[in-house]
Structure formats: structure tokens, C-alpha cells
Write an enzyme that holds these catalytic residues in place. Structure first.
Site, PDB file in Angstrom:
ATOM      1  N   LYS A   1       0.845  -1.203   0.000  1.00  0.00           N
ATOM      2  CA  LYS A   1       0.000   0.000   0.000  1.00  0.00           C
ATOM      3  C   LYS A   1       0.875   1.246   0.000  1.00  0.00           C
ATOM      4  O   LYS A   1       2.072   1.169   0.295  1.00  0.00           O
ATOM      5  CB  LYS A   1      -0.899  -0.022   1.239  1.00  0.00           C
TER       6      LYS A   1
ATOM      7  N   TYR B   1      14.290  32.032   4.787  1.00  0.00           N
ATOM      8  CA  TYR B   1      13.025  32.718   5.090  1.00  0.00           C
ATOM      9  C   TYR B   1      12.899  33.078   6.568  1.00  0.00           C
ATOM     10  O   TYR B   1      13.370  32.333   7.439  1.00  0.00           O
ATOM     11  CB  TYR B   1      11.851  31.817   4.735  1.00  0.00           C
TER      12      TYR B   1
END
Ligand SMILES: *Cc1c(COP(=O)(O)O)cnc(C)c1O
Length: 821
Positions: free
Chosen positions: A491, A716
Site C-alpha cells: 500500500k 526565510y
């Protein structure tokens, strides 16, 4: 009743082996999964610890194989027309045939052993010598007790030289290999600690390896390994041998080799026969210099003219140590083997290629084989025959010689005289949605084709080691009782590792079942050639038609879902497999004990449902403190399952354990286990972490390195502050690639040149900055985000999550590269 042939007779040497009853034997194999299956192959059935080759005989017979060497009695009645040879031991029989084949070979046989560098030395020596001679070299790392015999099989007298690699992992093994290989010339690369377990100490290991050369006339080795020198001096009849023991360190040695590095080249000065020779090679690292020095002594000793050696060195190419499948443009995948082209190498490449069952379209691009000794028509007949069995959608031949033989090849083939012509053609008419094997002799420069097809995206890749998956699978299998089946959980894109590629590999490793989370994932697997049964854990009503169309088996976890699926299949023909999920304490999905009566009555009303399995899931198998709770879950699972079985009148598979459960609870294996994260190298219990291999390595590159003055800020929000003068590297990975923003400001550390480099400031979307003040690195260099070091566990711990999340977060835009060694 004794219709076995009691012995093998009439063996004579050719490119093919003359066999009893005039059967021609051209291929020998022991692994049923990747062989050329036809009537001139012979299968040696070997009974191993985990696999028994005999169980594949019926299916091989069905596929056309007619010659078998067996070590267990089998009933020949079911194999009409086959030659079946009963041996005491299949491996010994294989070894003695190989020894016979060796005795009939008249070229010069060179054997290479040592701890490291065997394969590179062999490949380089092969590259260099093939400029002058017809050279055979054993395929990639075929160096074991069965690998060596297989590698000797293709020996043939048109080969002037044969270069064979030999490796051992325990005492006594080299005796066997020596008898089989009988090398005339030996190269002993070095001695180190690889595979140390099988030997009491380094001295003994060197002595064991040296046995390979006890009858050789020339032995080349580096004296800088005292154990090697000592071991070789223990060989009998030493005085009659030509020992070339060279040294980088000891200037009193008659073979004292000096090296001088300039501009990423190295000049190597080699004294030989009272002369001094100087060669230049395009690398500077110690291991490469050692390997090439062994090659150079070999060439000088064989009397190759120095000028020719210089030319051959210029053409030296890096050795691809492994076969890889890479994602490429136009939804293609590439198997890149662009530096190598001979008949045996072609076999190995085709074997690897054949395993890529996930693709319907297959294309091979092949250059002229620059092999002397065989006439073109004979050579390309053999090539065409090998290729024919692959059922290609397209074959492309490049080069004048192969083009002249185009009539031999399948109809959907194209031929070009030069690589440039092919590239022009591909520009106009690109290949799409295929797996492409690219294999060419060096002079054709097929790396240009690879470059033009490779996905041009940023330099962040997740490398997935398929052999490590096998290793981990086998580790968990070794904990299972006989006949307990394995369902592999693929999965979430196989936990981030790539879905159909990993599923295809697991299918090849013969797991019994696969499980995915959503129907779409299952459909994608079916579209890529996966035929194993697949369980879908979260089926939705809107995907029911996909389930039946693609033979996917839903997990049914509630009465509502039961009813919806029942209405959907009503009126349709056939049986519909379902898996019943019981909730025994996880409280996620599943029937509770109070639902059972109703469930049983509905099962009775819907006989078209066939319950393939009944299962439940443990909530706390990763932690020992929950052992009591896990045991309770197991007991209520057993009780509820038995109630259902009684009502059903047949026995579906029962399963409970996930990977950590397998580590802890051998008593709760029932009929099957569901193996997830363990396959990908993570033992969530940490009990056996050292027994697993790490499967994936997330790598990126440095985009730029810069100096930052004390007091300046980085990134940033000006979160990174330089408290001193700093060197920082900007690397090409950010949170959009799955590198969590929580790694900002020193929480995360990547590795560059094996040293930790902490993140400075905030992680950006596509990049981040790391502190490399103490690492001497430049733009373009490799950066390890996770792998062996740092590990997934370390990353997960740093941001308070679990390895599962780190793995599955690696985003789709990160290119996956799959390889097997
Ligand atoms: C994911 C999953 C597994 C596998 O768990 P691991 O811990 O990764 O081995 C097993 N069973 C179910 C129901 C799952 O959802």
C-alpha cells in the site's frame, strides 16, 4: 523401474555442449526464475535451506525444458521425453562438469580473488585486454560455489583469455574452486574484513584465498597487505613461480610503484623488467589506483606494447556495479548497460530485463558485438536467438555489422549504422511507455542515448535496493513455521518505495498475496503485469466495478459494506472473493463480536461470496508493554474466526500479524502473515534491526556553496543566524519533496562525505541550507538525506514521528531508481 540415465556422457567442447542422445546443451541454470527456457537448457535442481529446486521441475517441463539433473528421486512418468539425471549432489555434479569444461579450454585463464575490488579489477582488465584479444569474463559477481561453475560454462577456445572471479565465505571452500578454475595466472587484490565471520582471523582468511593460486605460474598482488604476502609465500613450489608483489609504500621493493596526482589525474610509475613505465589514469582514489596497478602489471607481464596500453587506458570506462531500472521520459524505464557488450554479458542483461514483468512493451537497443572469433553470421544468429525469446515490441540494432545481418532478426526491428542516426530517429519518433534495455560496445557511446532518455528532473533520487528487500523478506520468512503464507503489504506506493516495481520484485520472490489500500493501487498493479492475488483494504462503492474487472479482492469490514457489495454482485456470474476484517481492539475497521450472527446469516444468503480470508490487526505489536493486550486480541480473533468457520463449512486463511507482530509472536502466525514495514528495512520493535538491510536511500545534491559573514541571516523569516563566519550549502530538497519543515533550524542533519551537516534556518519548498563550515565540499556533490546514515529511525526520532511516515512522505516528484546487485 529405473528409466533414469545413470550417468552423463559424450561431452565435447564447442560453443555448445554435445550431450547424451545428441541433445545440444547451450544453457545451464539453477534458478528457474530467470532462465532461457527451451529444450537445449539443462536445469540443475538444488535443494537449499529455503528453496527446493525440484518443486519447479514440472513447470519448467511445461515451459519446454527437457534436461534435468536432480538429487531427489522424481517420477519420470510425468516428464515424457525428458533426460533426467539422478546425481548424489546437484552442486557437485555442476562443479565437476565445469571442471571438465575448464580442462578442455586452451586459452589463458586468469583468476581474481581478494576481499575488495575483484569485480572492478575483472571488468577493467576485460576492458583493457579486449582492445587486443578476444576476452571472456565471468558475469557480474558470479563468484561463489555455484556461481563459478556457471561462469565457466561459456568457456570456448575462440577466447584468448578468460578472466574469472572467485570469492569464498568460509574455510575449505577455496579447495573446491581451485580444482574447478585451475588458473594459470592469479591476481590477489587485497585482504580486508568483508565477510569475516567465516574465518578465525585475517591471516587464515588470506591463507585460504591463496589456495586458489597453488598451481598458478604467475601471481600479481600488493605487498602492502602483509597477510597476503605471507599467505602467498606459504604456497608450495614457490621458486618455480613468477611472483609480482608490488608496493606503493616500500621504496626498497623491486616493484615500488610511485603515484603523483595532478588535476584529478594520476601518473603511475611502474618499474618492470629494468625499465620504468609511466601511465596516466583518470582518477585519484586509493582503491581505483590499486585495482588499475594490478591490471597494469598484468598487461606488462603479458608483453602488451606500452603505446597500446596508453590508448586502452584512455578508453577506460567506469564499471557499473549493478543493473538499474531508471525512470525516464515518456513514461519509459531504462535498464542501462551501456558500456558492455559481449555474448555472456548479453545473457546477464537479458535475465535482469526479463524480470521487469511490470511492463508490457519491451525494447532492446543493441550495438554491434565487437567479439572476435565468431563469424558475423554465427554471432548474430546467436544474438537473434536470445532476443527472439523475449517477445519484444521493438528491437533496434546499431552498427554496420548487425545491420548487415538484419534478416536474422524479428520483423519489428529497426537498424541504424550509427548511434547518431538512431538519436535523430528517436527525436522524431520517441519510444513511449516501455522498458528499454540499452546495451552497446564502448565505441558506440550509448551513454548518449541514456542521457537523451533520462528524466531531466532535479537531482533528488530515492534509490531502492531490491536485493535488500529480498534479504528482509527472507529474514521474516525464516521466522515463519512451514506452510505459513506471506502477504506483502504494498500500500501507499509500497511505503513510498514505488508500487509496481516493488510488487513485481515480490512476485518474482514468490510471495503469496499482496495488499493495497485502495482499488486504484490494485488496478495499477494489474496493469503492470502483477498476477498475484491482491487484497484491497479500503474498497469504496464507486470502485466495485474495478474490483471485479481486475480481480481484486475487497476487505469487507462492516454489514453496510457487505450489503453494498452483495447488491453489486447480485446477478453477476461466478464467485467473488472477499476478506473479512474483525475488530479485536484496534477500533479502526472491522466486525465486532456482536455483528457475527448477522454476518453469518448474510453469508448464508450470499453464497456467491467466497471468504478467502478472515483477519484482524494488532494495535500495539510494536511495543512490549502491550504484549498482554496483543495476546488478548489473538484469543478473541481465534474465537470469532472459529465461529465464522463453523458457519461457513470451509476454512478460509486466518491472519493477524504485521511485521512487528512476526518479530514478537511466533504463536499467532495462523495461516498467513502480513509483512509491511519490515520488508522496507524497518523493525518497528527494534529487536532485530541489525538483521535487516536498509532498502532505500534518499539522495540529493549540493546546488551551491557560499560563505556567510558572522551576524548575517540565512533563509526565510531570517531564522538562521550565523553566529560565526560560516560556509553553507544549498541542497536540492525541500518540504515539497517530503523533507519535513520540522527539520528546520538544526533539528535535521544530512550527511555529506559521511559527515553530519545540520539544517540552517527554515526548510524551503524545494531546497534547504545546511552548515558545511567543517566539510570541504563543492556544488554537485552528493548529499545523503537518509539511508544507512542517518537512518530513518534517527530522522523519525528528531521530529517525533515514526519511520513509516518519513518513508511514505517522499513525494512523487522524487525519481526512484531500482537496482539489484
Ligand atoms: C499496513 C498494514 C499492515 C502492515 O503493517 P507493518 O507494521 O508495516 O508490517 C498489516 N495489516 C494491516 C491491516 C495494515 O493496514
Amino acid at each position: 523401474m529405473k528409466p533414469y540415465f545413470s550417468s552423463l556422457k559424450k561431452i565435447s567442447l564447442g560453443t555448445e555442449l554435445q550431450f547424451i542422445e545428441d541433445t545440444l546443451i547451450s544453457d545451464v541454470f539453477i534458478d528457474s526464475r530467470n532462465a532461457l527456457l527451451h529444450k537445449s537448457s539443462i536445469f540443475f535442481a538444488i535443494k537449499g535451506a529455503r528453496n527446493n529446486g525440484h518443486q519447479f521441475i514440472a513447470s519448467l517441463y511445461h515451459d519446454g525444458v527437457r534436461n534435468f539433473v536432480v538429487e531427489e528421486e522424481i517420477d519420470p512418468k510425468y516428464l515424457p521425453g525428458a533426460n533426467i539425471f539422478l546425481a548424489k549432489s546437484s552442486i557437485s555434479t555442476l562443479q565437476s562438469f565445469a571442471a571438465l569444461k575448464r580442462q578442455l579450454y586452451h586459452g589463458k585463464l586468469v583468476a581474481i580473488t581478494g576481499s575488495n575490488g575483484k569485480t572492478i579489477t575483472k571488468e577493467w582488465l576485460g576492458q583493457l585486454m579486449s582492445s587486443f584479444y578476444s576476452v571472456y569474463k565471468s558475469p557480474r559477481s558470479f563468484n561463489s560455489q555455484v556461481g563459478v561453475p556457471l561462469s565457466l560454462w561459456p568457456l570456448s577456445d575462440y577466447q584468448d583469455y578468460a578472466i574469472i572471479e572467485a570469492g569464498i565465505s568460509k574455510m575449505g571452500e577455496m579447495e573446491h574452486l581451485q580444482k574447478i578454475i585451475q588458473p594459470e595466472i592469479g591476481i590477489f587484490t587485497n585482504i580486508g574484513t568483508a565477510h569475516d565471520e567465516g574465518f578465525p582471523n585475517l591471516e587464515e582468511k588470506a591463507l585460504q584465498k591463496a589456495i586458489l593460486f597453488k598451481e598458478s605460474s604467475t601471481i600479481i598482488y600488493s605487498k602492502d597487505y602483509p597477510e597476503v604476502a605471507h599467505a602467498l609465500h606459504n604456497i608450495p613450489d614457490l621458486s618455480s613461480k613468477n611472483l609480482i608483489g608490488w608496493s606503493f609504500e616500500d621504496n626498497t621493493s623491486s616493484y615500488f610503484v610511485e603515484t603523483e596526482e595532478k588535476n584529478s589525474l594520476t601518473a603511475i610509475r611502474i618499474p618492470f623488467n629494468d625499465k620504468l613505465f609511466i601511465f596516466e589514469v583518470p582518477f585519484t582514489d586509493y582503491a581505483s589506483l590499486e585495482n588499475i596497478t594490478n591490471c597494469l602489471f598484468f598487461l606488462l607481464n603479458e608483453g602488451i606494447p606500452v603505446k597500446l596500453i596508453h590508448n586502452a587506458l584512455m578508453e577506460l570506462k567506469p564499471v557499473a556495479m549493478r543493473m538499474e531500472v531508471k525512470q525516464a521520459i515518456h513514461q519509459n524505464y531504462l535498464v542501462d548497460d551501456s558500456y558492455n557488450n559481449d555474448l555472456v554479458g548479453l545473457d546477464t542483461a537479458i535475465q535482469f530485463f526479463r524480470q521487469q514483468k511490470q511492463f508490457a512493451n519491451k525494447v532492446i537497443i543493441l550495438s554491434d558485438l565487437l567479439e572476435t572469433g565468431l563469424s558475423d553470421s554465427l554471432l548474430y544468429q546467436q544474438v537473434a536467438k536470445k532476443i527472439e525469446t523475449e517477445k519484444l515490441s521493438l528491437f533496434i540494432g546499431v552498427g554496420p555489422a548487425i545491420s548487415r545481418q538484419k534478416n536474422l532478426f524479428q520483423t519489428n526491428s529497426l537498424f541504424f549504422n550509427t548511434t547518431e542516426e538512431l538519436l535523430l530517429y528517436l527525436n522524431e519518433r520517441p519510444i513511449k511507455e516501455s522498458v528499454i534495455l540499452i546495451k552497446g560496445a564502448r565505441s558506440f557511446h550509448f551513454e548518449k542515448i541514456v542521457k537523451s532518455l533520462e528524466q531531466k528532473i532535479h537531482g533528488t533520487v530515492l534509490e531502492v535496493n531490491l536485493n535488500a528487500i529480498t534479504h528482509n523478506l527472507n529474514f521474516y520468512r525464516s521466522k515463519l513455521k512451514p506452510r505459513v503464507k506471506t502477504m506483502a503489504m504494498v500500500k501507499a506506493f509500497s511505503y513510498g518505495n514505488g508500487s509496481h516495481e516493488v510488487a513485481n520484485w515480490l512476485q518474482f520472490q514468490k510471495v503469496d498475496y499482496l495488499a493495497v489500500a485502495y482499488s486504484d493501487e490494485g488496478v495499477a498493479l494489474r496493469q503492470h503485469g502483477i498476477h498475484l492475488p491482491i487484497m484491497v483494504m479500503n474498497p469504496t462503492v464507486s470502485s466495485f466495478d474495478l474490483l471485479t474487472k481486475y480481480q481484486l479482492e475487497p476487505e469487507i469490514y462492516s454489514l453496510e459494506l457487505f450489503q453494498e457489495y452483495a447488491s453489486f454482485v447480485r446477478g453477476k456470474k461466478g464467485a467473488f472473493k472477499v476478506h473479512l476484517k474483525l475488530d479485536t481492539g484496534m477500533h479502526r475497521l472491522g466486525f465486532e463480536s456482536g455483528d457475527l450472527n448477522e454476518l453469518i446469516s448474510r453469508l448464508r444468503d450470499n453464497p456467491q461470496f467466497k471468504v478467502a480470508s478472515i483477519f484482524s490487526h494488532l494495535a500495539g505489536s510494536d511495543e512490549a508493554i502491550h504484549n498482554g493486550f496483543s495476546a488478548k486480541q489473538a484469543f478473541s480473533f481465534k474465537k470469532m474466526a472459529e465461529e465464522l468457520i463453523e458457519a461457513l463449512n470451509y476454512r478460509p486463511l486466518l491472519h493477524l500479524l504485521n511485521s512487528p507482530g512476526i518479530s514478537r509472536f511466533p504463536d499467532f502466525q495462523f495461516d498467513m502473515v502480513r509483512l509491511g514495514v519490515g520488508l522496507y528495512g524497518v523493525d518497528a520493535t527494534q529487536l532485530h534491526q541489525d538483521r535487516l538491510q536498509s532498502v532505500s536511500v534518499l539522495k540529493t545534491v549540493i546546488s551551491q556553496v557560499k560563505f556567510v559573514k558572522q551576524g548575517d541571516t540565512i533563509g526565510y523569516s531570517r531564522k538562521g543566524v550565523a553566529e560565526k563566519h560560516m560556509r553553507i550549502a544549498t541542497i536540492a530538497i525541500g518540504y515539497a519533496d517530503g523533507y519535513d519543515r520540522k527539520f528546520s533550524n538544526g533539528i535535521g542533519k544530512v550527511h555529506i562525505q559521511g559527515k553530519p551537516a545540520p539544517v540552517v534556518g527554515n526548510v524551503c519548498m524545494d531546497m534547504c541550507m545546511v552548515d558545511v563550515t567543517d566539510i570541504d565540499c563543492t556544488a554537485g556533490e552528493e548529499v545523503i538525506v537518509f539511508g544507512q546514515n542517518p537512518t530513518l529511525f534517527e530522522l523519525a526520532d528528531a521530529i517525533n514521528t515514526i519511520p513509516y511516515e518519513i518513508l511514505t512522505n517522499v513525494s512523487d516528484r522524487v525519481k526512484r531508481v531500482f537496482y539489484s546487485e
